[in-house]
Design an enzyme around this catalytic site. Structure first.
Site, PDB file in Angstrom:
ATOM      1  N   TYR A 144       0.996  -1.212  -0.141  1.00 23.54           N
ATOM      2  CA  TYR A 144       0.002   0.178  -0.132  1.00 23.54           C
ATOM      3  C   TYR A 144       1.058   1.276  -0.075  1.00 23.54           C
ATOM      4  O   TYR A 144       1.988   1.264   0.754  1.00 23.54           O
ATOM      5  CB  TYR A 144      -0.969  -0.073   1.537  1.00 23.54           C
ATOM      6  CG  TYR A 144      -1.823   1.355   1.188  1.00 23.54           C
ATOM      7  CD1 TYR A 144      -2.903   1.322   0.479  1.00 23.54           C
ATOM      8  CD2 TYR A 144      -1.528   2.280   2.471  1.00 23.54           C
ATOM      9  CE1 TYR A 144      -3.681   2.509   0.740  1.00 23.54           C
ATOM     10  CE2 TYR A 144      -2.199   3.597   2.654  1.00 23.54           C
ATOM     11  CZ  TYR A 144      -3.366   3.553   1.669  1.00 23.54           C
ATOM     12  OH  TYR A 144      -4.154   4.555   1.905  1.00 23.54           O
ATOM     13  N   ASP A 239       9.453   2.613  -0.701  1.00 22.58           N
ATOM     14  CA  ASP A 239       8.464   3.256   0.057  1.00 22.58           C
ATOM     15  C   ASP A 239       8.689   2.948   1.456  1.00 22.58           C
ATOM     16  O   ASP A 239       8.600   1.787   2.093  1.00 22.58           O
ATOM     17  CB  ASP A 239       7.139   2.673  -0.364  1.00 22.58           C
ATOM     18  CG  ASP A 239       5.909   3.286   0.743  1.00 22.58           C
ATOM     19  OD1 ASP A 239       6.457   3.655   1.622  1.00 22.58           O
ATOM     20  OD2 ASP A 239       4.992   3.198   0.419  1.00 22.58           O
ATOM     21  N   LYS A 267       5.697   9.211   8.432  1.00 25.47           N
ATOM     22  CA  LYS A 267       5.387   8.437   9.842  1.00 25.47           C
ATOM     23  C   LYS A 267       6.552   9.138  10.711  1.00 25.47           C
ATOM     24  O   LYS A 267       6.581  10.316  11.485  1.00 25.47           O
ATOM     25  CB  LYS A 267       5.496   7.005   9.678  1.00 25.47           C
ATOM     26  CG  LYS A 267       4.304   6.522   9.012  1.00 25.47           C
ATOM     27  CD  LYS A 267       3.915   5.242   9.342  1.00 25.47           C
ATOM     28  CE  LYS A 267       2.840   4.534   8.295  1.00 25.47           C
ATOM     29  NZ  LYS A 267       1.275   5.011   8.632  1.00 25.47           N
TER      30      LYS A 267
HETATM   31  N1  HOZ Z   1      -3.362   2.996   6.366  1.00 22.54           N
HETATM   32  C1  HOZ Z   1      -2.914   3.432   7.582  1.00 22.54           C
HETATM   33  C2  HOZ Z   1      -2.362   1.945   8.194  1.00 22.54           C
HETATM   34  N2  HOZ Z   1      -1.241   1.323   7.186  1.00 22.54           N
HETATM   35  C3  HOZ Z   1      -3.893   3.611   8.460  1.00 22.54           C
HETATM   36  C4  HOZ Z   1      -3.863   4.979   8.922  1.00 22.54           C
HETATM   37  C5  HOZ Z   1      -4.822   5.596   9.950  1.00 22.54           C
HETATM   38  O1  HOZ Z   1      -6.212   4.764   9.948  1.00 22.54           O
HETATM   39  O2  HOZ Z   1      -4.544   6.324  10.755  1.00 22.54           O
END
Ligand code: HOZ
Length: 426
Positions: A144, A239, A267
């Site tokens: 992702y 990534d 992050k």
């Molecule tokens: N897509 C995020 C984890 N892979 C989740 C982000 C969120 O819900 O804060």
């Protein structure tokens, strides 16, 4: 456990926010039940609005490598608050953060700050297309890279959690620019390049996947991607939104000794504030506007609060390399305690218990097909068992858990005890 306040807020939130949340996985759809509305965090602990306390392994989905409210970060934000929250003009602090990133991440010679991992990945694949003059992107199933139109093809994270068809709202013309291949399968990568290598601008990959649960690269996989991209004149994009500053100060590229052309970060680089970045070889990054013709911009890019938090975090990690030894030790301790009916994947402080039918031992989850074979009903029961006992894990089989430097031996011992109490009974 009393969750009445969370339940009331969730019911109200669903009236004004789609699904009651601002990011899908938070809604607990993958595990059922009511998401906890969080009041505050401290160290490795979360406190919800009903006053329940949890040892937590989400860490805001990755940024909180030092836990909640680490003093250097909080102090840095507080100091900048006195000066202003946004200028839309360059500041010395942005340069300081750029230099810290360049110093830490081996392949990064120049870097551009943005606001989210999605933005970083979107910008990196655009830059790769602009640099190579080609249109296609190779990605891997279950990875992702944010909700970028063309990268939602066979995506992990929330798309996997909700089993969503991945092209709703995405024009076919965009999806057609993406070639999605199985992770850890170099033969298929070579085949794709043999077929249309002169049209492929880049491969984008999570060097250690976090978004189908934690899945490590097999020996030679990342090196193979480097070799194939070089052979065909395509760019390799790591990534490292999750892995950057987590698996080592220099990220997965330092851990595995593979040098990508471009890297995306998020992050930890923003220490829990909205900040991300993409960077890499200077000859490629020089194509970004205004130095070059590939356009990308943002009002809040390089936001002073986020930048000050990022500087504090990266400075701390530079001065305290022992953090990584501590994370390794804590994470290994936790991974040694595998719940009934599961197997575990771990790299450093990223890990996932995959509930695979049958015996846990000897099974390996090496790609998205394997991950999808997990028994999500048993995972849900495990998740709620842990939550009820005050341990907050990611509410999806297809997300990685994160250990932080704030987890104490007591936290880990309690977590292990609660894991041991779980009986799978599928
Ligand atoms: N897509 C995020 C984890 N892979 C989740 C982000 C969120 O819900 O804060």
């Amino acid at each position: 456990m009393n969750t009445s306040q969370s339940e009331a807020l969730f019911a109200r939130a669903k009236q004004s926010i789609p699904g009651g949340v601002n990011s899908p996985v938070r809604a607990f759809r993958g595990v059922g039940g009511t998401p906890r509305f969080i009041a505050r965090g401290e160290g490795s602990h979360l406190f919800d609005v009903d006053g329940n306390e949890y040892i937590e392994y989400v860490g805001s989905w990755g940024p909180l490598i030092l836990g909640h409210r680490p003093k250097p970060v909080i102090d840095a934000i507080a100091a900048v608050l006195e000066l202003g929250t946004s200028f839309g003009a360059p500041t010395a602090r942005e340069l300081e953060l750029a230099e810290l990133i360049i110093d830490a991440v081996p392949s990064v010679e120049m870097v551009r700050l943005v606001n989210s991992g999605t933005e970083a990945c979107m910008s990196a694949i655009r830059l790769a297309r602009g640099f190579t003059g080609r249109d296609l992107t190779v990605k891997f199933e279950g990875c992702y890279h944010g909700h970028v139109d063309s990268l939602l093809v066979k995506a992990g994270s929330g798309v996997a959690t909700l089993s969503l068809p991945d092209t709703v709202g995405v024009p076919a013309a965009f999806s057609e620019t993406t070639i999605a291949l199985p992770y850890n399968d170099l033969d298929q990568v070579e085949e794709a390049f043999r077929a249309q290598g002169d049209r492929i601008a880049s491969i984008i990959v999570e060097p250690v996947v976090g978004n189908m649960g934690c899945v490590p690269p097999e020996p030679g996989f990342l090196q193979g991607l480097r070799r194939v991209t070089e052979q065909y004149g395509a760019l390799l994009i790591f990534d490292e939104v999750m892995t950057g500053f987590r698996l080592s100060r220099g990220g997965a590229q330092q851990l595995y000794g593979v040098s990508p052309d471009l890297t995306t970060l998020g992050k930890i680089v923003g220490a829990g504030l909205p900040l991300a970045a993409y960077g890499g070889r200077a000859d490629i990054m020089s194509k970004v506007a205004p130095a070059g013709p590939v356009y990308q911009a943002g009002t809040l890019s390089g936001n002073p609060l986020a930048v000050s938090a990022g500087i504090a975090m990266l400075t701390y990690l530079e001065k305290h390399p022992e953090v990584y030894d501590r994370l390794e030790k804590s994470s290994a301790e936790l991974a040694a305690c595998v719940p009934a009916g599961a197997c575990v994947n771990r790299v450093g402080s990223m890990m996932t218990y995959f509930f695979q039918d049958g015996s846990a031992h000897g099974r390996h989850v090496r790609n998205y097909e394997d991950a999808k074979r997990s028994n999500t009903a048993v995972f849900s029961r495990f998740f709620h068992h842990m939550l009820e006992r005050g341990v907050y894990l990611p509410p999806s089989q297809f997300e990685a858990a994160f250990v932080s430097a704030a987890h104490t031996p007591q936290d880990l011992a309690y977590t292990a005890q609660v894991i041991r109490e779980f009986a799978a009974n599928p």
